[in-house]
Design a protein around this motif. Structure first.
Motif, short mmCIF file in Angstrom:
data_model
loop_
_atom_site.label_atom_id
_atom_site.label_comp_id
_atom_site.label_asym_id
_atom_site.label_seq_id
_atom_site.Cartn_x
_atom_site.Cartn_y
_atom_site.Cartn_z
N GLU A 175 0.23 -5.01 5.93
CA GLU A 175 0.21 -5.74 4.68
C GLU A 175 0.42 -7.22 5.01
OE1 GLU A 175 3.31 -3.70 2.46
OE2 GLU A 175 2.11 -1.87 2.40
N MET A 179 -3.92 -2.39 -4.76
CA MET A 179 -3.63 -1.76 -3.47
C MET A 179 -3.94 -0.26 -3.48
SD MET A 179 -2.72 -4.02 -1.26
CE MET A 179 -1.57 -3.56 0.00
N THR A 180 -3.60 0.42 -4.56
CA THR A 180 -3.76 1.88 -4.58
C THR A 180 -5.22 2.31 -4.61
OG1 THR A 180 -3.56 1.95 -7.00
CG2 THR A 180 -1.53 2.25 -5.70
N LEU A 236 -4.05 -5.83 4.71
CA LEU A 236 -4.10 -5.28 3.36
C LEU A 236 -3.48 -6.30 2.40
CD1 LEU A 236 -2.76 -1.71 4.23
CD2 LEU A 236 -5.15 -2.43 4.06
N TYR A 239 -7.51 1.47 -2.62
CA TYR A 239 -8.03 1.62 -1.26
C TYR A 239 -7.52 2.91 -0.63
CZ TYR A 239 -9.63 -3.19 -1.64
OH TYR A 239 -10.27 -4.34 -2.04
N TRP A 272 0.88 -1.16 0.00
CA TRP A 272 0.00 0.00 0.00
C TRP A 272 0.92 1.22 0.00
CZ3 TRP A 272 -2.95 2.57 4.47
CH2 TRP A 272 -4.14 3.16 4.03
N GLY A 288 -2.83 -7.40 -1.48
CA GLY A 288 -2.81 -6.99 -2.88
C GLY A 288 -2.86 -8.23 -3.74
N ASN A 317 -0.23 6.78 1.88
CA ASN A 317 -1.53 6.36 2.40
C ASN A 317 -1.44 6.04 3.89
OD1 ASN A 317 -2.57 6.70 -0.15
ND2 ASN A 317 -3.10 4.56 -0.47
#
Length: 187
Positions: free
Chosen positions: A102, A162-163, A120, A165, A33, A122, A37
């Motif tokens: 992550e 990922m981006t 998180l 979120y 992520w 991905g 962020n």
């Protein structure tokens, strides 16, 4: 484990503050992520929970990320990268209010200890690795046509899984998770 409180205090912890672990430790780019962020997430968290300090632990592979985040968050972030043993890490994770991570070993440590954990995912197959239990939540890529790709580098070159979120969305999910864990008031 003896000395945990001292280790935290020696590295800047104000014991009046709750601790929240931030763990940008996904092994590959498709599991990361964006660092900015995390910064926005921390700022949102501090608006809601001002008596908080963030904590990073782990090994050298995240040292550069920890340094970057420490530079932006100053005393609000405690950097214990390369400063804890595995046993100390387990003891600290047990003390914290929340973990945002992550897909990594620390994420697995946190949820197995019963610590509220937001994972998180991905490019990782979340059906293989997601945390289980009412004290956990996760976001993943399973809804995308390229989801659960297990690739080290995004074949589209952007890491969209990922981006997409936003920090606000992740904070909202984290807050909902924490609120769901508050025991109901006795009538």
């Amino acid at each position: 484990i003896p000395g945990i409180k001292e280790l935290l205090k020696d590295n800047g912890w104000d014991e009046r503050n709750d601790l929240v672990i931030i763990n940008p430790a996904g092994a590959f780019a498709t599991r990361n992520w964006p660092l900015d962020n995390y910064v926005e997430f921390m700022k949102l968290w501090l608006q809601q929970y001002p008596q908080t300090q963030f904590l990073m632990m782990g090994v050298g592979s995240i040292a550069e990320k920890a340094s970057y985040l420490k530079g932006l968050m100053a005393d609000q972030l405690i950097n214990l990268v390369n400063k804890t043993s595995l046993e100390q890490s387990f003891a600290i994770i047990k003390k914290v209010k929340f973990v945002l991570s992550e897909d990594s070993g620390m994420m697995h440590m946190a949820w197995t200890l019963g610590t509220p954990t937001m994972a998180l995912f991905g490019g990782t197959r979340s059906d293989w690795a997601r945390p289980l239990g009412k004290h956990t939540d996760f976001v993943d890529s399973s809804d995308l046509s390229c989801g659960n790709c297990m690739l080290k580098i995004c074949k589209y070159g952007d890491n969209h899984c990922m981006t997409r979120y936003a920090p606000e969305f992740i904070f909202e999910r984290a807050n909902e998770l924490l609120n769901s864990l508050v025991p109901d008031e006795v009538a």
